[in-house]
Design a protein around this motif. Structure first.
Motif, PDB file in Angstrom:
ATOM      1  N   ARG A   1      -7.433  10.219   5.416  1.00  0.00           N
ATOM      2  CA  ARG A   1      -6.489   9.203   4.938  1.00  0.00           C
ATOM      3  C   ARG A   1      -6.948   8.658   3.589  1.00  0.00           C
ATOM      4  O   ARG A   1      -8.131   8.509   3.339  1.00  0.00           O
ATOM      5  CB  ARG A   1      -6.374   8.050   5.933  1.00  0.00           C
ATOM      6  CG  ARG A   1      -5.816   8.464   7.297  1.00  0.00           C
ATOM      7  CD  ARG A   1      -5.667   7.253   8.203  1.00  0.00           C
ATOM      8  NE  ARG A   1      -5.120   7.614   9.494  1.00  0.00           N
ATOM      9  CZ  ARG A   1      -5.832   7.990  10.532  1.00  0.00           C
ATOM     10  NH1 ARG A   1      -7.150   8.055  10.424  1.00  0.00           N
ATOM     11  NH2 ARG A   1      -5.267   8.310  11.680  1.00  0.00           N
TER      12      ARG A   1
ATOM     13  N   THR B   1       0.842  -1.189   0.000  1.00  0.00           N
ATOM     14  CA  THR B   1       0.000   0.000   0.000  1.00  0.00           C
ATOM     15  C   THR B   1       0.877   1.238   0.000  1.00  0.00           C
ATOM     16  O   THR B   1       1.945   1.267   0.621  1.00  0.00           O
ATOM     17  CB  THR B   1      -0.923   0.044   1.235  1.00  0.00           C
ATOM     18  OG1 THR B   1      -0.123   0.026   2.428  1.00  0.00           O
ATOM     19  CG2 THR B   1      -1.874  -1.138   1.250  1.00  0.00           C
TER      20      THR B   1
ATOM     21  N   ALA C   1       0.132   4.962   1.022  1.00  0.00           N
ATOM     22  CA  ALA C   1      -0.917   5.731   1.686  1.00  0.00           C
ATOM     23  C   ALA C   1      -0.527   7.190   1.840  1.00  0.00           C
ATOM     24  O   ALA C   1       0.652   7.552   1.869  1.00  0.00           O
ATOM     25  CB  ALA C   1      -1.224   5.129   3.054  1.00  0.00           C
TER      26      ALA C   1
ATOM     27  N   GLN D   1      -5.219   6.427  -0.252  1.00  0.00           N
ATOM     28  CA  GLN D   1      -4.120   5.664  -0.809  1.00  0.00           C
ATOM     29  C   GLN D   1      -4.208   5.659  -2.329  1.00  0.00           C
ATOM     30  O   GLN D   1      -5.276   5.900  -2.912  1.00  0.00           O
ATOM     31  CB  GLN D   1      -4.099   4.241  -0.282  1.00  0.00           C
ATOM     32  CG  GLN D   1      -5.263   3.368  -0.722  1.00  0.00           C
ATOM     33  CD  GLN D   1      -5.143   1.968  -0.164  1.00  0.00           C
ATOM     34  OE1 GLN D   1      -4.813   1.755   0.997  1.00  0.00           O
ATOM     35  NE2 GLN D   1      -5.426   0.981  -0.998  1.00  0.00           N
TER      36      GLN D   1
END
Length: 427
Positions: free
Chosen positions: A289, A276, A278, A291
């Motif tokens: 948040r 990931t 992010a 990604q």
């Protein structure tokens, strides 16, 4: 039916009777009405402003973003107040006798009025509750101004949950609006055409004199009709796809054959198996948040016996693949990533083994700016498998991102980047 007998106007009390509403029921009724008159236009104007912010015409003005945040916060705060008021109103109604209709001989009209009441009470609970769950499942700005309610037990931060309850909220709001319109039309019909006391016995002040009537009981019929309407409404929402996550911008429509947005195929002696990339920003004091869904890493790495050079890495990122909760479309705009002009970002670095840990020392290019960047990371090597974890903070202004927002209270300068990946040695 017994002959109607006129009854004198009673003294107003807190309790309901079979002919009149008490003062508590009247307060709940008109407080609910005032809250609805505030929540509906606030939701309309906030949503309209959000559509403008997501359009190509938006100039990135922070004043517009702040106004949208205030409108949404006020809408959510009053919506939560409406939800709690509706619950208290229903609990009070359950403890009180219900005043009988003034025209029991009009059975169909009475039945329809009861169905509308069922729809109203159900919508008054369901519309704000689904909106509250949608808020709790979404990571974004525009907080609720009560000292509680920002999150809910058992409601995860999830795009799928947010989309489902966002669709339900939309359906319940429209059901509430239609039910309210029918309720108002019925009240006006009683006042203007029938000229009876139906509306006046809900008005503040002394209760009007009404004639004693025989109650008409429809049993569960009104509730069953209302439930059938709910089933049709919910089924219609499913048919329209209102419960599924919706597109948030160019990332959702990227063509895998489009080399302007799709990172090149990786090479090197290590291949990323999973990972990931992010991003964390702070907007209006709240963390948001997200990604990147599309990125590729070319890694050449050999573990040295002593601290020193260990290889190179190049990470190519498809900017339109960013999913950043409720501000995804805003992030793609010309004052931010400007994804239509600069669809990719590139991090190129030399990998160095330190006495304690590792660092990727190189440059990060976003938009038209290339800035030096050192990314410290940990590395767990197990034969031909490796697990890497690293994080770093960058200043968005170094990349000309969000230059129109110079107030850190609105959008913090620092942006967190976190990388977690598992890679295998190429064979």
């Amino acid at each position: 039916m017994s002959s109607p007998v006129s009854s004198p106007a009673p003294v107003v009390s807190r309790q309901n009777t079979t002919l009149h509403y008490g003062s508590v029921a009247k307060v709940f009724h008109w407080l609910t009405a005032l809250l609805m008159l505030a929540v509906f236009p606030l939701g309309y104007f906030a949503t309209d402003l959000a559509h403008y912010i997501q359009s190509a015409d938006f100039d990135g003005a922070q004043a517009t973003l702040n106004r949208a945040a205030r409108l949404f916060s006020l809408h959510k705060t009053l919506g939560l107040t409406l939800f709690l008021t509706a619950l208290l109103r229903i609990l009070w109604a359950l403890s009180q006798p219900k005043p009988v209709p003034l025209h029991p001989e009009r059975r169909l009209e009475t039945l329809l009025a009861e169905v509308v009441h069922w729809l109203l009470y159900g919508s008054l609970v369901a519309a704000p509750l689904t909106g509250w769950i949608h808020h709790a499942a979404t990571t974004g700005f525009a907080p609720i101004w009560w000292p509680f309610g920002q999150s809910l037990p058992f409601v995860a931060k999830s795009e799928g949950v947010a989309a489902a309850f966002g669709g339900l909220h939309w359906l319940f709001v429209w059901t509430l609006a239609v039910s309210l319109a029918l309720h108002i039309a019925g009240a006006l019909k009683h006042q203007i055409i029938d000229r009876d006391a139906t509306l006046r016995r809900m008005l503040p002040g002394s209760a009007p004199a009404v004639e004693q009537q025989t109650d008409v009981t429809h049993g569960v019929a009104p509730m069953m009709v209302a439930l059938a309407i709910w089933v049709m409404v919910l089924a219609g929402g499913g048919a329209l796809g209102l419960y599924a996550p919706h597109s948030h911008g160019p990332a959702d429509h990227a063509d895998a054959s489009d080399t302007s947005t799709t990172p090149p195929a990786p090479s090197g002696n290590w291949v990323v198996a999973d990972g990931t990339l992010a991003l964390t920003i702070v907007q209006m004091g709240s963390e948001v948040r997200g990604q990147f869904d599309q990125w590729q890493a070319t890694i050449d790495f050999e573990e040295p016996e002593a601290p020193g050079p260990a290889g190179t890495v190049t990470v190519t990122i498809a900017i339109p693949s960013l999913m950043l909760a409720s501000v995804t479309d805003q992030a793609m705009g010309p004052d931010y990533f400007d994804s239509s002009t600069y669809p990719t970002a590139v991090f190129s670095a030399e990998i160095l083994k330190l006495a304690d840990g590792y660092v990727a020392d190189g440059t990060l290019r976003i938009r038209d700016q290339e800035v030096p960047l050192r990314l410290p990371f940990s590395l767990d090597l197990q034969g031909d498998a490796a697990v890497m974890t690293g994080s770093v903070e960058v200043n968005r202004l170094d990349f000309n991102v969000g230059r129109g927002v110079m107030d850190e209270g609105s959008l913090a300068f620092a942006v967190g980047i976190a990388v977690d990946l598992t890679a295998n040695r190429a064979r």
